[in-house]
Design a protein around this motif. Sequence first.
Motif, PDB file in Angstrom:
ATOM      1  N   LEU A 213      51.984  40.053  34.907  1.00 14.01           N
ATOM      2  CA  LEU A 213      51.494  40.294  36.261  1.00 14.01           C
ATOM      3  C   LEU A 213      51.579  39.000  37.061  1.00 14.01           C
ATOM      4  O   LEU A 213      51.163  37.937  36.587  1.00 14.01           O
ATOM      5  CB  LEU A 213      50.031  40.765  36.218  1.00 14.01           C
ATOM      6  N   PHE A 214      52.131  39.115  38.289  1.00 23.36           N
ATOM      7  CA  PHE A 214      52.124  37.997  39.226  1.00 23.36           C
ATOM      8  C   PHE A 214      51.706  38.505  40.596  1.00 23.36           C
ATOM      9  O   PHE A 214      52.191  39.539  41.072  1.00 23.36           O
ATOM     10  CB  PHE A 214      53.507  37.335  39.323  1.00 23.36           C
ATOM     11  N   CYS A 215      50.794  37.769  41.231  1.00 21.21           N
ATOM     12  CA  CYS A 215      50.386  38.069  42.603  1.00 21.21           C
ATOM     13  C   CYS A 215      49.738  36.821  43.194  1.00 21.21           C
ATOM     14  O   CYS A 215      48.710  36.352  42.678  1.00 21.21           O
ATOM     15  CB  CYS A 215      49.409  39.243  42.652  1.00 21.21           C
ATOM     16  N   ARG A 216      50.375  36.266  44.213  1.00 21.09           N
ATOM     17  CA  ARG A 216      49.885  35.046  44.844  1.00 21.09           C
ATOM     18  C   ARG A 216      49.668  33.959  43.781  1.00 21.09           C
ATOM     19  O   ARG A 216      50.593  33.626  43.056  1.00 21.09           O
ATOM     20  CB  ARG A 216      48.639  35.358  45.666  1.00 21.09           C
ATOM     21  N   LYS A 217      48.445  33.448  43.646  1.00 25.67           N
ATOM     22  CA  LYS A 217      48.212  32.356  42.700  1.00 25.67           C
ATOM     23  C   LYS A 217      47.981  32.835  41.265  1.00 25.67           C
ATOM     24  O   LYS A 217      47.810  32.024  40.361  1.00 25.67           O
ATOM     25  CB  LYS A 217      47.002  31.529  43.149  1.00 25.67           C
ATOM     26  N   THR A 218      47.983  34.142  41.064  1.00 30.77           N
ATOM     27  CA  THR A 218      47.674  34.704  39.747  1.00 30.77           C
ATOM     28  C   THR A 218      48.946  34.945  38.939  1.00 30.77           C
ATOM     29  O   THR A 218      49.900  35.548  39.435  1.00 30.77           O
ATOM     30  CB  THR A 218      46.921  36.037  39.892  1.00 30.77           C
ATOM     31  N   GLY A 219      48.937  34.490  37.700  1.00 33.58           N
ATOM     32  CA  GLY A 219      49.967  34.825  36.724  1.00 33.58           C
ATOM     33  C   GLY A 219      49.283  35.157  35.413  1.00 33.58           C
ATOM     34  O   GLY A 219      48.488  34.353  34.904  1.00 33.58           O
ATOM     35  N   LEU A 220      49.561  36.334  34.864  1.00 27.29           N
ATOM     36  CA  LEU A 220      48.889  36.768  33.645  1.00 27.29           C
ATOM     37  C   LEU A 220      49.875  37.398  32.664  1.00 27.29           C
ATOM     38  O   LEU A 220      50.746  38.178  33.060  1.00 27.29           O
ATOM     39  CB  LEU A 220      47.799  37.797  33.942  1.00 27.29           C
ATOM     40  N   SER A 221      49.705  37.071  31.397  1.00 29.22           N
ATOM     41  CA  SER A 221      50.281  37.842  30.313  1.00 29.22           C
ATOM     42  C   SER A 221      49.179  38.769  29.810  1.00 29.22           C
ATOM     43  O   SER A 221      48.074  38.315  29.492  1.00 29.22           O
ATOM     44  CB  SER A 221      50.771  36.925  29.193  1.00 29.22           C
ATOM     45  N   ILE A 222      49.492  40.058  29.761  1.00 29.25           N
ATOM     46  CA  ILE A 222      48.493  41.067  29.389  1.00 29.25           C
ATOM     47  C   ILE A 222      48.939  41.703  28.077  1.00 29.25           C
ATOM     48  O   ILE A 222      49.992  42.341  28.018  1.00 29.25           O
ATOM     49  CB  ILE A 222      48.358  42.146  30.477  1.00 29.25           C
ATOM     50  N   GLU A 223      48.162  41.525  27.032  1.00 26.65           N
ATOM     51  CA  GLU A 223      48.472  42.106  25.730  1.00 26.65           C
ATOM     52  C   GLU A 223      47.528  43.264  25.454  1.00 26.65           C
ATOM     53  O   GLU A 223      46.310  43.142  25.618  1.00 26.65           O
ATOM     54  CB  GLU A 223      48.346  41.052  24.629  1.00 26.65           C
ATOM     55  N   TYR A 224      48.128  44.384  25.045  1.00 22.73           N
ATOM     56  CA  TYR A 224      47.330  45.577  24.752  1.00 22.73           C
ATOM     57  C   TYR A 224      47.521  45.979  23.303  1.00 22.73           C
ATOM     58  O   TYR A 224      48.655  46.133  22.823  1.00 22.73           O
ATOM     59  CB  TYR A 224      47.729  46.737  25.659  1.00 22.73           C
ATOM     60  N   ASP A 225      46.406  46.141  22.583  1.00 26.13           N
ATOM     61  CA  ASP A 225      46.383  46.600  21.193  1.00 26.13           C
ATOM     62  C   ASP A 225      46.061  48.097  21.212  1.00 26.13           C
ATOM     63  O   ASP A 225      44.918  48.484  21.483  1.00 26.13           O
ATOM     64  CB  ASP A 225      45.344  45.807  20.405  1.00 26.13           C
ATOM     65  N   GLU A 226      47.062  48.923  20.916  1.00 25.95           N
ATOM     66  CA  GLU A 226      46.850  50.368  21.000  1.00 25.95           C
ATOM     67  C   GLU A 226      45.893  50.861  19.925  1.00 25.95           C
ATOM     68  O   GLU A 226      45.115  51.794  20.156  1.00 25.95           O
ATOM     69  CB  GLU A 226      48.197  51.096  20.885  1.00 25.95           C
ATOM     70  N   ASN A 227      45.922  50.256  18.753  1.00 23.46           N
ATOM     71  CA  ASN A 227      45.028  50.688  17.668  1.00 23.46           C
ATOM     72  C   ASN A 227      43.572  50.515  18.037  1.00 23.46           C
ATOM     73  O   ASN A 227      42.728  51.385  17.767  1.00 23.46           O
ATOM     74  CB  ASN A 227      45.337  49.909  16.387  1.00 23.46           C
ATOM     75  N   ASN A 228      43.255  49.375  18.657  1.00 25.31           N
ATOM     76  CA  ASN A 228      41.865  49.064  18.992  1.00 25.31           C
ATOM     77  C   ASN A 228      41.525  49.323  20.461  1.00 25.31           C
ATOM     78  O   ASN A 228      40.379  49.128  20.867  1.00 25.31           O
ATOM     79  CB  ASN A 228      41.567  47.603  18.647  1.00 25.31           C
ATOM     80  N   ASN A 229      42.527  49.722  21.224  1.00 20.51           N
ATOM     81  CA  ASN A 229      42.338  50.040  22.642  1.00 20.51           C
ATOM     82  C   ASN A 229      41.651  48.892  23.386  1.00 20.51           C
ATOM     83  O   ASN A 229      40.639  49.076  24.075  1.00 20.51           O
ATOM     84  CB  ASN A 229      41.528  51.337  22.804  1.00 20.51           C
ATOM     85  N   ASN A 230      42.229  47.695  23.265  1.00 18.73           N
ATOM     86  CA  ASN A 230      41.657  46.572  24.015  1.00 18.73           C
ATOM     87  C   ASN A 230      42.747  45.662  24.562  1.00 18.73           C
ATOM     88  O   ASN A 230      43.887  45.662  24.105  1.00 18.73           O
ATOM     89  CB  ASN A 230      40.659  45.787  23.165  1.00 18.73           C
ATOM     90  N   PHE A 231      42.371  44.893  25.583  1.00 16.40           N
ATOM     91  CA  PHE A 231      43.266  43.958  26.257  1.00 16.40           C
ATOM     92  C   PHE A 231      42.912  42.525  25.888  1.00 16.40           C
ATOM     93  O   PHE A 231      41.757  42.196  25.618  1.00 16.40           O
ATOM     94  CB  PHE A 231      43.133  44.092  27.777  1.00 16.40           C
ATOM     95  N   GLN A 232      43.942  41.686  25.932  1.00 20.38           N
ATOM     96  CA  GLN A 232      43.752  40.245  25.950  1.00 20.38           C
ATOM     97  C   GLN A 232      44.564  39.693  27.107  1.00 20.38           C
ATOM     98  O   GLN A 232      45.702  40.120  27.341  1.00 20.38           O
ATOM     99  CB  GLN A 232      44.198  39.602  24.636  1.00 20.38           C
ATOM    100  N   PHE A 233      43.980  38.740  27.838  1.00 20.92           N
ATOM    101  CA  PHE A 233      44.630  38.182  29.020  1.00 20.92           C
ATOM    102  C   PHE A 233      44.884  36.693  28.802  1.00 20.92           C
ATOM    103  O   PHE A 233      44.009  35.965  28.313  1.00 20.92           O
ATOM    104  CB  PHE A 233      43.751  38.376  30.254  1.00 20.92           C
ATOM    105  N   HIS A 234      46.069  36.245  29.203  1.00 18.91           N
ATOM    106  CA  HIS A 234      46.441  34.835  29.071  1.00 18.91           C
ATOM    107  C   HIS A 234      47.042  34.363  30.392  1.00 18.91           C
ATOM    108  O   HIS A 234      47.899  35.030  30.971  1.00 18.91           O
ATOM    109  CB  HIS A 234      47.447  34.640  27.937  1.00 18.91           C
ATOM    110  N   GLN A 235      46.581  33.200  30.856  1.00 17.72           N
ATOM    111  CA  GLN A 235      47.051  32.667  32.129  1.00 17.72           C
ATOM    112  C   GLN A 235      48.497  32.187  32.021  1.00 17.72           C
ATOM    113  O   GLN A 235      48.903  31.613  31.014  1.00 17.72           O
ATOM    114  CB  GLN A 235      46.165  31.502  32.561  1.00 17.72           C
ATOM    115  N   LEU A 236      49.266  32.423  33.075  1.00 21.29           N
ATOM    116  CA  LEU A 236      50.636  31.944  33.176  1.00 21.29           C
ATOM    117  C   LEU A 236      50.756  31.053  34.410  1.00 21.29           C
ATOM    118  O   LEU A 236      50.025  31.237  35.393  1.00 21.29           O
ATOM    119  CB  LEU A 236      51.619  33.118  33.301  1.00 21.29           C
ATOM    120  N   PRO A 237      51.696  30.107  34.396  1.00 21.38           N
ATOM    121  CA  PRO A 237      51.845  29.220  35.558  1.00 21.38           C
ATOM    122  C   PRO A 237      52.439  29.954  36.752  1.00 21.38           C
ATOM    123  O   PRO A 237      53.223  30.896  36.592  1.00 21.38           O
ATOM    124  CB  PRO A 237      52.810  28.143  35.046  1.00 21.38           C
ATOM    125  N   VAL A 238      52.060  29.521  37.935  1.00 24.06           N
ATOM    126  CA  VAL A 238      52.620  30.042  39.181  1.00 24.06           C
ATOM    127  C   VAL A 238      53.018  28.838  40.029  1.00 24.06           C
ATOM    128  O   VAL A 238      52.187  27.961  40.292  1.00 24.06           O
ATOM    129  CB  VAL A 238      51.609  30.918  39.941  1.00 24.06           C
TER     130      VAL A 238
END
Length: 342
Positions: A213-238
């Motif tokens: 995901l990128f929008c203005r100053k935000t950059g994110l790597s979004i990881e989704y674990d289907e087994n556990n139905n949860n997200f992890q978010f990691h900042q990316l450079p912009v």
Amino acid sequence: MSNQTFQILKELPTPLYRSQGVLHKHEFLICGGRDEKACYSYHTLKNEYKFICEYPSHVKLDGHCVVKLVDNNKDSDQITLLSFGGECKHTLVMKYVSVWSNTLDISKKSNKINNYNQWIPFTNNHNHPIIIGRDNDNYLGVRAVIGGSNNHLLFIICYPRNISIFDLNAFQFIKHDTLPANFIRGHCFVSKSENEQGQEMMKKNKQNYEMLLFCRKTGLSIEYDENNNNFQFHQLPVCKDIAPFNGYAYVYINDVILFFGGCNWICSVISTSVHKYSIREKKWITFKNVLPIPLCDCFVTLNNDNNYIYIIGGYNDGDVISTNMKMRLSELICHIQVSFLL
């Protein structure tokens, strides 16, 4: 870069911005735009348009989203599109058969196809209409990608910082979460499974999915674990050059995301730049004054052979654009690389 780099193609049947489109073989299916209900197929080899249909009269389009659903059992000549969201929410599907072939005419005569090439309500297994989105969800400028072990999950990101998962088989949301981000709208949202490298990654671990995901100053790597139905978010450079902008168009190929144009939050500044982001290296390159005119809210796509980039419609200083233009991907990459070396 010279404006001669771009080849101006046949003008759109109507000016369009905030449009949505899907690639199907040698066709771009252009699915409406802000206050424009008409849908067209643009044939890249013929440089011609054909009318497909219009959205139903009760649907008001502004900032909607269209995705191609995945069905491995479906004939390759037929695809299914899902259209949803926008400022006034709707949820519709279209079974599409090419308007350039004889398939549709033959099928109509034999009565084997019903409701093709028209938008109809998205219904569950009991034929009850389903609207994707909660009452308080703001779906103006919503973006979505398809994923999951059976390509049955619709990942949705919308204003102000919401991410949700809608199960297309169960016809219900299975997850809502909040992004560690500022306000999100007019964003870039891609799945790493969309290219070959991503597909190899998915084969190794079929229950984990990565999106960017990128929008203005935000950059994110979004990881989704289907087994556990949860997200992890990691900042990316912009990079600082693209940080003021959203409303850009983008394409994702191999390890690279290319961003075209964009505008600031109040649309008082519109960009002519192209930005390149390398996913593997997490590095940006900016090439300024690439676009012939400042553009935001345009639609950009690669052709079927991934050798041309098409830029369709958009908004420029109060005007809605009816231009369709293309340039070679290799030429764009070459110019960006030369600029970086200089």
